[in-house]
Design a protein around this motif. Sequence first.
Motif, PDB file in Angstrom:
ATOM      1  N   ARG A 105      14.342  66.324 -13.266  1.00 18.51           N
ATOM      2  CA  ARG A 105      13.771  65.134 -12.648  1.00 18.51           C
ATOM      3  C   ARG A 105      13.718  63.947 -13.596  1.00 18.51           C
ATOM      4  O   ARG A 105      13.482  64.086 -14.786  1.00 18.51           O
ATOM      5  N   VAL A 106      13.910  62.765 -13.036  1.00 20.41           N
ATOM      6  CA  VAL A 106      13.651  61.534 -13.774  1.00 20.41           C
ATOM      7  C   VAL A 106      12.156  61.508 -14.075  1.00 20.41           C
ATOM      8  O   VAL A 106      11.336  61.858 -13.220  1.00 20.41           O
ATOM      9  N   PRO A 107      11.751  61.113 -15.283  1.00 19.32           N
ATOM     10  CA  PRO A 107      10.337  61.249 -15.654  1.00 19.32           C
ATOM     11  C   PRO A 107       9.420  60.337 -14.857  1.00 19.32           C
ATOM     12  O   PRO A 107       9.794  59.237 -14.444  1.00 19.32           O
ATOM     13  N   ASP A 108       8.211  60.809 -14.668  1.00 17.93           N
ATOM     14  CA  ASP A 108       7.138  60.031 -14.087  1.00 17.93           C
ATOM     15  C   ASP A 108       6.442  59.330 -15.255  1.00 17.93           C
ATOM     16  O   ASP A 108       5.737  59.965 -16.043  1.00 17.93           O
ATOM     17  N   VAL A 109       6.673  58.029 -15.384  1.00 15.33           N
ATOM     18  CA  VAL A 109       6.144  57.291 -16.533  1.00 15.33           C
ATOM     19  C   VAL A 109       4.617  57.377 -16.578  1.00 15.33           C
ATOM     20  O   VAL A 109       4.016  57.515 -17.651  1.00 15.33           O
ATOM     21  N   GLY A 110       3.970  57.334 -15.418  1.00 10.76           N
ATOM     22  CA  GLY A 110       2.526  57.456 -15.377  1.00 10.76           C
ATOM     23  C   GLY A 110       2.047  58.788 -15.908  1.00 10.76           C
ATOM     24  O   GLY A 110       1.029  58.866 -16.609  1.00 10.76           O
ATOM     25  N   ALA A 111       2.778  59.861 -15.582  1.00  8.80           N
ATOM     26  CA  ALA A 111       2.403  61.190 -16.079  1.00  8.80           C
ATOM     27  C   ALA A 111       2.585  61.282 -17.586  1.00  8.80           C
ATOM     28  O   ALA A 111       1.771  61.896 -18.286  1.00  8.80           O
ATOM     29  N   VAL A 112       3.651  60.675 -18.106  1.00  5.01           N
ATOM     30  CA  VAL A 112       3.866  60.669 -19.557  1.00  5.01           C
ATOM     31  C   VAL A 112       2.747  59.886 -20.246  1.00  5.01           C
ATOM     32  O   VAL A 112       2.217  60.305 -21.280  1.00  5.01           O
ATOM     33  N   ARG A 113       2.374  58.757 -19.663  1.00  8.21           N
ATOM     34  CA  ARG A 113       1.284  57.955 -20.242  1.00  8.21           C
ATOM     35  C   ARG A 113      -0.017  58.758 -20.257  1.00  8.21           C
ATOM     36  O   ARG A 113      -0.763  58.752 -21.250  1.00  8.21           O
TER      37      ARG A 113
END
Length: 470
Positions: free
Chosen positions: A221-229
């Motif tokens: 999956r393309v990353p979920d930027v909010g989840a990484v943050r």
Amino acid sequence: MPPLRRVLTLAAASVLVLTGCTPSAGEPSAEEPPAEVTSAAGTVRDLPGVDDVAVTRTPTGAEPVQGNFGQRSEPAPSTVSVEVALTGTLGPSAAGEAAGEAHRLLVAAAGRVDDRENVTVASSFVGGPGLGVSTGPTTTSAVVTDAVEDGFALLAAGATSVGLGLGGRGDGSWDDDPIAATARVSAATRDDLVGLARTAEELDRGVELQAPGVLYRAASRVPDVGAVRLLVAAAGRPGVVDATYLSQEQRITLRSDAEARSQDLADLRRWLETQDYATADDPLAYTVMDAAHAETAGWVSGAEPASYAPHTLDPFTDAEVWPEDPAAPDCAGRDLEVTFGVVDSAAGTRGASVLATNISGGPCAVENVPGLVFENEAGQPQQDVTVEHYEPGVVPGRVVVPDGGTVLAPLLWRAMSTANDPDTTTTVQVTAVPGADPVPLDATTDGTPATGLDVLDGAEVRIGPWTQGD
């Protein structure tokens, strides 16, 4: 002699480096690579953006072959490794273009090698201090171009290393090998991960992101930027030793060095549950482990899945749903004929059901989870069997069963080992409704294993409430 395997393969790695032509002590001595490959390597070496090309050939020994007169040895294919070093200062577009052209030339050369050479050709591309891209049997030049271009872009965004193992079909799609599209990206610090996630999102590239103490894994999956943050912020909370996000499980796991009842641990859980991130329709579970590795679970943003809200079990039938009848009496034990359903299994899980048919001559209602006791051949109950809800949030609903209608209560349990002939469950005592006498059901006939069910001591069984079954 087996036919030539004209493929381009390489094991996936985070960082690939050029190997020399001199074998290490104890390795088979190198042979000369096929002229077709060395010639193509020379052409590749002259391409703009290519620093060097290393070609080595290593015999892999002999393979046993069964013939008419017993077993004999036949030479196994030797491995020809072609490793292309790209100039580290290239821009992403130029690097991708150079890699794609190099790959095209090497594939063509592998196809021209005489079958009698009996070799397997493997190629890879390295660039700068940390890029490694390996090719698969049917990888197209277009896929190599995209992968190398994305890899250089991620390095420019702050990655210390980027690794891609390419595979899939010859048309460049990833449907049959989704992990192959994933870039394994490392960073020096966790603070670099949010920017890398943004870059991967712009590139539409699935990534696995890691930095000291932090791992974000999202398969293809393309990353979920909010989840990484969120993950990076959680990793910086007091007492957190490492933080992991697994998208396939929709879970963030934090390991802390704080004691079970410490303020740091309480603050960490409170912080997770007050973040503005998850919703009931898009939940994220959390697990926090304390210094003694004891776990506490909950939901980020305090948002339990919508499916956890109390609800009845859907009917196990495509037939028209039975109508409600407020005047229908409750079913008594004598009104129901109870039987055991067929056992099914998949991926280490067992499924079965208990069935109850209304034989009262008129409608009656059930609204409960049947009581089950699992007994071995000696008639002794299995010890320490834990009964759980069939699904989170599922509660019994009132089902009016018409005369002759059958209700079903589903069962699920994990497969258990029967290697040492343990006492399997051969009888299931079923109390269909409150106040009914238990009915013993043989669990070794009619679609059940002849040896009984692998519900053993210590089993965990999930049992659902009665619902329409026909």
